[in-house]
Structure formats: C-alpha cells, structure tokens
Design an enzyme around this catalytic site. Sequence first.
Site, PDB file in Angstrom:
ATOM      1  N   ASN A   1      -3.930  -9.925   4.974  1.00 38.47           N
ATOM      2  CA  ASN A   1      -2.689 -10.527   4.488  1.00 38.47           C
ATOM      3  C   ASN A   1      -2.302 -11.678   5.406  1.00 38.47           C
ATOM      4  O   ASN A   1      -2.542 -11.624   6.607  1.00 38.47           O
ATOM      5  CB  ASN A   1      -1.567  -9.472   4.463  1.00 38.47           C
TER       6      ASN A   1
ATOM      7  N   THR B   1      -1.068  -7.981  -0.661  1.00 42.67           N
ATOM      8  CA  THR B   1       0.052  -7.276  -1.290  1.00 42.67           C
ATOM      9  C   THR B   1       1.112  -6.942  -0.246  1.00 42.67           C
ATOM     10  O   THR B   1       0.776  -6.598   0.893  1.00 42.67           O
ATOM     11  CB  THR B   1      -0.396  -6.002  -2.050  1.00 42.67           C
TER      12      THR B   1
ATOM     13  N   HIS C   1      -0.654  -2.807 -13.356  1.00 39.92           N
ATOM     14  CA  HIS C   1       0.551  -3.374 -13.966  1.00 39.92           C
ATOM     15  C   HIS C   1       0.260  -4.112 -15.268  1.00 39.92           C
ATOM     16  O   HIS C   1       1.080  -4.904 -15.729  1.00 39.92           O
ATOM     17  CB  HIS C   1       1.257  -4.300 -12.960  1.00 39.92           C
TER      18      HIS C   1
END
Length: 246
Positions: free
Chosen positions: A214, A189, A120
């Site tokens: 996570n 994520t 990104h």
Amino acid sequence: MEAIAPDLLARLKSAKHVAVLTGAGVSAESGVPTFRDAQTGLWAKFRPEDLATPEAFRRSPKLVWDWYQSRSYSVAAVEPNQGHVALAVMQDLFPQFTLITQNVDGLHERAGSRKVIELHGNILKHKCLDCGMPLSLTDAPPGSPPACPCGKSCYRPDVVWFGENLPIEALDAAQAAARDCDVFLSVGTSTVVYPAAELPFSAQRRGAAVVEINRDATPLSAQADYVLRGASGKILPLIIDALQAD
Ligand code: OAD
C-alpha cells in the site's frame, strides 16, 4: 520503495496457496476514480446515500442509472496497469492462487486473471432489481433502466450498495481462501470496510504470512508480517521479477 525481503521471497516460493485481496488502490494507476473521487463535476452535489443504495434507486432510478452509466464509461475508457498484469502472471506461479477483489471495475479480468472473486460486484454486469436474475446489457443507452423480462421490475447494476449484503458465494469462497492460504497479500485497500477487511487478519490467525502492499498506512500495517510501502503497479512486478529470477 523497498526490496522484497529474502525471507518473504522464500515464503512465497514454498507457498502452496497464495491469496490476494485487492482494493481501489490497485486501479488508481489506471486512472479509475474511487467512489468519492468520482463524485466530481455534475455529480458533486450528491451524497453516496443518494446514489448507491436500493432506496435511492427506487426513488430516483434515472438518476442512479445515469450515475452508474457514467462510471461504466469511465472504466471502459481506461486500461489495466502493471499491478493488474502482475497479478494475472501470478496465477500461474503457485499450485493454488485465489484473487479476491473489492473493485467493481472488471480490470483484473481484462488483464487476464481467469477467476476473480468479486466481493462488491461489477459495474459492467446487471441484474433485475426485483427477481435478481442476471441480465446482459450489450448497449446501455442513457436514460431510464430497461425493463426486466420478468415484467415486475427493471435492470440495476450488479454491485453491492450501502446496506446490502455481500454475495454469499463470493464471501464464502474468500473466507475459505483466507483460512487455507500460506501467504496473503493485501493490496491497495484501506482495510476499513468489513467483512473484506477481516480477511487478512483471519489468514494470519490461521498461520499465513500477511503482506501489505500500500502507498499509505492502514489499520493492517502494524499487524502485517511484511509491509511493502509504495505503488502496487511498481511493487507487484518486482515480486514477479524476484520469483522468476532463479
Ligand atoms: P479505499 O479508497 O478505501 O482505499 C484505497 C487504498 O489504496 C488506500 O489505502 C490508499 O492509500 C491506497 N492506494 C492508493 N493508490 C495506491 C497505489 N497506487 N498503490 C497502492 N496503494 C494505493 O478503497 P478500498 O479499500 O477498495 O465498497 O475500499 C473498500 C470499499 O469501500 C470499496 O469497495 C467500496 C467502499 O465503500 C463498496 O462499494 C461496497
């Protein structure tokens, strides 16, 4: 927090290629606000579409420039955390290692990761809005974006805005690593933003062991081969310790 399962450790120890995808959760312990968290104070009244689209930049270049300048200053003021450091250590523990990130904060490089696939972009880098030429900005005063030497347009942050395609070379490299690796770690994520979210599933279809690290459950959790629930800044160093224990 859970211990590293012996069979996961064995898969890691025998892996020829380990690929890692990181998201905003990896930088959370450094104090980097996510896009929405960052929209506080002065910026609270704007929607993402007002700040992170090519149309918004063409319509209000000064507003969008100031917003990205303020995000760059916040990122420059924080430090990589133990999760970033553990990933930098990991690059030398396997015959092949690929680090892919959705983060635009540059903290992996600052922690010592030598090669990072930035899906990104990076808010500390710039390019021309019109010709796309990479431009360096040593001193970025607030105000309007500087003009590009091409004479047609101005600097913009080198990030992927809503409605834009990912940089094709980065995406190709990330997809190739997902197809090739033996172990794929999906770290911090939410696994909801495509095409990055497809990478762990693609790795698993090709036979890789997929590990989710996570704090919370995600759409990947039910399908991952291993789930390590907790903060990446704690779990990633535990993996390093286990790998280096004997
Ligand atoms: P998100 O903000 O969507 O998700 C962050 C994830 O990290 C969540 O699943 C959290 O539960 C988890 N998390 C938070 N703190 C953590 C910690 N200390 N340790 C481990 N996990 C933690 O961020 P991304 O998945 O990176 O795209 O978002 C993907 C993309 O969506 C971003 O790159 C951005 C956004 O639209 C663009 O800007 C193009």
